[in-house]
Design an enzyme around this catalytic site. Structure first.
Site, PDB file in Angstrom:
ATOM      1  N   CYS A 115       0.880  -1.112  -0.054  1.00 30.31           N
ATOM      2  CA  CYS A 115       0.152  -0.052  -0.065  1.00 30.31           C
ATOM      3  C   CYS A 115       0.897   1.390  -0.018  1.00 30.31           C
ATOM      4  O   CYS A 115       0.301   2.389  -0.406  1.00 30.31           O
ATOM      5  CB  CYS A 115      -0.789   0.146   1.331  1.00 30.31           C
ATOM      6  SG  CYS A 115      -2.264  -1.411   1.223  1.00 30.31           S
ATOM      7  N   HIS A 252      -3.383   7.597   1.866  1.00 25.49           N
ATOM      8  CA  HIS A 252      -3.609   6.083   1.482  1.00 25.49           C
ATOM      9  C   HIS A 252      -5.185   5.878   1.826  1.00 25.49           C
ATOM     10  O   HIS A 252      -5.561   6.354   3.054  1.00 25.49           O
ATOM     11  CB  HIS A 252      -2.786   5.281   2.183  1.00 25.49           C
ATOM     12  CG  HIS A 252      -3.007   3.613   1.845  1.00 25.49           C
ATOM     13  ND1 HIS A 252      -3.700   3.311   0.558  1.00 25.49           N
ATOM     14  CD2 HIS A 252      -3.357   2.628   2.578  1.00 25.49           C
ATOM     15  CE1 HIS A 252      -3.892   2.021   0.717  1.00 25.49           C
ATOM     16  NE2 HIS A 252      -3.748   1.633   2.079  1.00 25.49           N
ATOM     17  N   ASN A 282      -9.963   0.159  -0.444  1.00 24.41           N
ATOM     18  CA  ASN A 282      -8.383   0.300  -0.476  1.00 24.41           C
ATOM     19  C   ASN A 282      -8.022  -0.377  -1.757  1.00 24.41           C
ATOM     20  O   ASN A 282      -8.111  -1.644  -2.242  1.00 24.41           O
ATOM     21  CB  ASN A 282      -7.987  -0.465   0.678  1.00 24.41           C
ATOM     22  CG  ASN A 282      -6.511  -0.592   0.860  1.00 24.41           C
ATOM     23  OD1 ASN A 282      -5.690  -0.010  -0.027  1.00 24.41           O
ATOM     24  ND2 ASN A 282      -6.217  -1.111   2.331  1.00 24.41           N
TER      25      ASN A 282
HETATM   26  O1  UT7 Z   1      -3.699  -0.904   3.458  1.00 21.42           O
HETATM   27  C1  UT7 Z   1      -2.860  -1.564   4.403  1.00 21.42           C
HETATM   28  C2  UT7 Z   1      -3.306  -0.807   5.582  1.00 21.42           C
HETATM   29  N1  UT7 Z   1      -4.492  -1.525   6.015  1.00 21.42           N
HETATM   30  C3  UT7 Z   1      -5.340  -0.854   6.921  1.00 21.42           C
HETATM   31  O2  UT7 Z   1      -4.775   0.169   7.418  1.00 21.42           O
HETATM   32  C4  UT7 Z   1      -6.451  -1.712   7.482  1.00 21.42           C
HETATM   33  C5  UT7 Z   1      -6.495  -1.196   9.110  1.00 21.42           C
HETATM   34  N2  UT7 Z   1      -7.575  -1.856   9.695  1.00 21.42           N
HETATM   35  C6  UT7 Z   1      -8.833  -1.447   9.620  1.00 21.42           C
HETATM   36  O3  UT7 Z   1      -9.130  -0.830   8.819  1.00 21.42           O
HETATM   37  C7  UT7 Z   1      -9.691  -2.108  10.682  1.00 21.42           C
HETATM   38  O4  UT7 Z   1      -9.384  -2.658  11.615  1.00 21.42           O
HETATM   39  C8  UT7 Z   1     -10.807  -3.218  10.065  1.00 21.42           C
HETATM   40  C9  UT7 Z   1     -11.837  -2.225   9.148  1.00 21.42           C
HETATM   41  C10 UT7 Z   1     -10.274  -4.218   9.243  1.00 21.42           C
HETATM   42  C11 UT7 Z   1     -11.677  -3.900  11.184  1.00 21.42           C
HETATM   43  O5  UT7 Z   1     -12.432  -2.789  11.837  1.00 21.42           O
HETATM   44  P1  UT7 Z   1     -12.342  -2.840  13.733  1.00 21.42           P
HETATM   45  O6  UT7 Z   1     -12.999  -1.870  14.000  1.00 21.42           O
HETATM   46  O7  UT7 Z   1     -10.930  -2.980  13.831  1.00 21.42           O
HETATM   47  O8  UT7 Z   1     -12.945  -4.323  13.729  1.00 21.42           O
HETATM   48  P2  UT7 Z   1     -12.422  -5.713  14.455  1.00 21.42           P
HETATM   49  O9  UT7 Z   1     -11.438  -6.380  13.516  1.00 21.42           O
HETATM   50  O10 UT7 Z   1     -11.867  -5.344  16.015  1.00 21.42           O
HETATM   51  O11 UT7 Z   1     -13.401  -6.594  14.558  1.00 21.42           O
HETATM   52  C12 UT7 Z   1     -14.814  -6.243  15.348  1.00 21.42           C
HETATM   53  C13 UT7 Z   1     -15.842  -7.168  14.994  1.00 21.42           C
HETATM   54  C14 UT7 Z   1     -15.491  -8.707  15.187  1.00 21.42           C
HETATM   55  O12 UT7 Z   1     -16.319  -9.246  15.818  1.00 21.42           O
HETATM   56  P3  UT7 Z   1     -16.229  -9.845  17.588  1.00 21.42           P
HETATM   57  O13 UT7 Z   1     -14.861 -10.407  17.590  1.00 21.42           O
HETATM   58  O14 UT7 Z   1     -16.244  -8.450  18.065  1.00 21.42           O
HETATM   59  O15 UT7 Z   1     -17.457 -10.754  17.835  1.00 21.42           O
HETATM   60  C15 UT7 Z   1     -15.157  -9.124  13.565  1.00 21.42           C
HETATM   61  O16 UT7 Z   1     -15.551 -10.753  13.598  1.00 21.42           O
HETATM   62  O17 UT7 Z   1     -16.420  -7.242  13.597  1.00 21.42           O
HETATM   63  C16 UT7 Z   1     -16.274  -8.309  13.051  1.00 21.42           C
HETATM   64  N3  UT7 Z   1     -16.197  -8.388  11.796  1.00 21.42           N
HETATM   65  C17 UT7 Z   1     -17.094  -8.043  10.788  1.00 21.42           C
HETATM   66  N4  UT7 Z   1     -18.275  -7.992  11.020  1.00 21.42           N
HETATM   67  C18 UT7 Z   1     -19.114  -7.693  10.034  1.00 21.42           C
HETATM   68  C19 UT7 Z   1     -14.997  -8.290  11.011  1.00 21.42           C
HETATM   69  N5  UT7 Z   1     -15.206  -7.968   9.707  1.00 21.42           N
HETATM   70  C20 UT7 Z   1     -16.630  -7.913   9.413  1.00 21.42           C
HETATM   71  C21 UT7 Z   1     -17.232  -7.401   8.483  1.00 21.42           C
HETATM   72  N6  UT7 Z   1     -18.798  -7.425   8.629  1.00 21.42           N
HETATM   73  N7  UT7 Z   1     -16.754  -7.555   7.206  1.00 21.42           N
END
Ligand code: UT7
Length: 325
Positions: A115, A252, A282
């Site tokens: 990225c 980004h 992204n």
């Molecule tokens: O380009 C390279 C750099 N990449 C990035 O910068 C990405 C950085 N990370 C992010 O943007 C975020 O961390 C994400 C968008 C990937 C995830 O958001 P988050 O607020 O950090 O969510 P999380 O990973 O803590 O997940 C929260 C909950 C989880 O469920 P539990 O464990 O709380 O029951 C996940 O299983 O959301 C769940 N979850 C989803 N639910 C519905 C994860 N993906 C999804 C989904 N739909 N697509």
């Protein structure tokens, strides 16, 4: 003191025709439009057609950038293409673009920093120009991430899209101060200890397969906010500038919350940030040049503006490029 600067002469972008909305994705994985929009800001992404390759997207973006710059392919000395989704393991996708554009001179090669690839490619190209080894370079970020996604993994497949953006850099004389047009400073970083947080679980020399993207999103998020703010400050400090001097941040486009968080740390609101993550998702190395092209095409980024580009990605890699348009 007169010095050589890499002035951005024009930019262009290309997005595949097919648009995939969140609602459609929610039919195949356990997710919802509400979750994706709230956690990421993404509403849709573009997906390359069957047989449409990274080089095809790159070529279209490069052609538009040449047109915007009023230049032809004979004016170009070099193509630097950032991608993590090359057409093939080798040769470099940049050489396919070179052939496709009818360029039979100079050199073309790929840069791989996921990225952050476009920031790395801009830095490489800027150094070639400032050394006097090239006069005009096409710098491209192009990706078909749809090809390396695990479409059953809701934690990653909702986040990425395909596209390409390109700029033309041209050697011009500057005075050597912050009023010069062109790239004023670039800063690159990497830290290979974080491999396991964001990687592809395949490759020619490990599994002999292409593999799929794997990410521990929450951890990447934490690092992104810290690293991006640090590299932005490093760039401003180098030039003795303040955040308030920035006309546009072109970040980004990974997550709207990361983009706004970085802006907040700098005291800059969304009226100073080009945001395309809602439309493009992204697109890895393509995201910064796609956002640049959007900001230029709609008239927000104007000649003389101070533009800060920044990105962070797998490796980890991260960096910033500060330029006067
Ligand atoms: O380009 C390279 C750099 N990449 C990035 O910068 C990405 C950085 N990370 C992010 O943007 C975020 O961390 C994400 C968008 C990937 C995830 O958001 P988050 O607020 O950090 O969510 P999380 O990973 O803590 O997940 C929260 C909950 C989880 O469920 P539990 O464990 O709380 O029951 C996940 O299983 O959301 C769940 N979850 C989803 N639910 C519905 C994860 N993906 C999804 C989904 N739909 N697509």
């Amino acid at each position: 003191m007169n010095i050589i600067r890499s002035v951005i002469k024009g930019c262009g972008s290309y997005l595949p025709e097919k648009i995939l909305h969140n609602e459609e994705l929610a039919k195949s994985v356990d997710t919802s439009d509400e979750w994706i929009v709230e956690r990421t800001g993404i509403r849709q992404r573009h997906i390359a057609a069957e047989g449409e390759k990274t080089s095809d997207l790159a070529m279209r973006a490069a052609e538009k950038a040449l047109l915007a710059a009023g230049l032809g392919i004979d004016d170009i000395d070099m193509i630097v293409l950032a991608t993590a989704t090359p057409d093939e393991t080798f040769p470099a996708t940049a050489t396919a673009v070179q052939a496709g554009l009818g360029m039979y001179h100079g050199a073309a090669f790929d840069v791989q920093a996921v990225c952050s690839g476009f920031i790395y490619a801009m830095t490489v190209a800027d150094n070639f120009i400032r050394c006097g080894q090239a006069k005009r370079i096409i710098v491209i970020g192009a990706e078909t991430f749809s090809r390396i996604l695990d479409w059953t993994d809701r934690a990653t497949c909702v986040l990425f899209g395909d596209g390409a953006g390109a700029v033309i850099l041209e050697a011009q004389e500057g005075k050597g101060d912050n009023t010069d047009r062109g790239i004023l400073t670039t800063h690159l970083h990497s830290d290979g200890r974080h491999h396991d947080l964001l990687y592809v679980d395949g490759g020619p020399s490990s599994t002999k397969t292409v593999g799929h993207l794997r990410m521990r999103g929450r951890e990447v998020f934490r690092h992104a906010v810290v690293n991006l703010a640090a590299v932005v400050h490093e760039s401003l400090d180098k030039l003795g500038l303040e955040a308030s001097d920035i006309d546009w941040i072109v970040p980004h486009q990974a997550n709207r919350r990361i983009i706004e968080g970085t802006g907040r740390k700098l005291g800059l609101g969304t009226d100073k940030i080009i945001i395309t993550v809602d439309r493009h998702a992204n697109t890895s190395a393509a995201s910064v040049p796609l956002a640049l092209a959007a900001g230029v095409e709609d008239g927000r980024i104007k000649k003389g503006d101070l533009v800060l580009m920044e990105a962070m990605g797998g490796g980890f890699t991260w960096g910033a490029c500060l330029a006067r348009w």
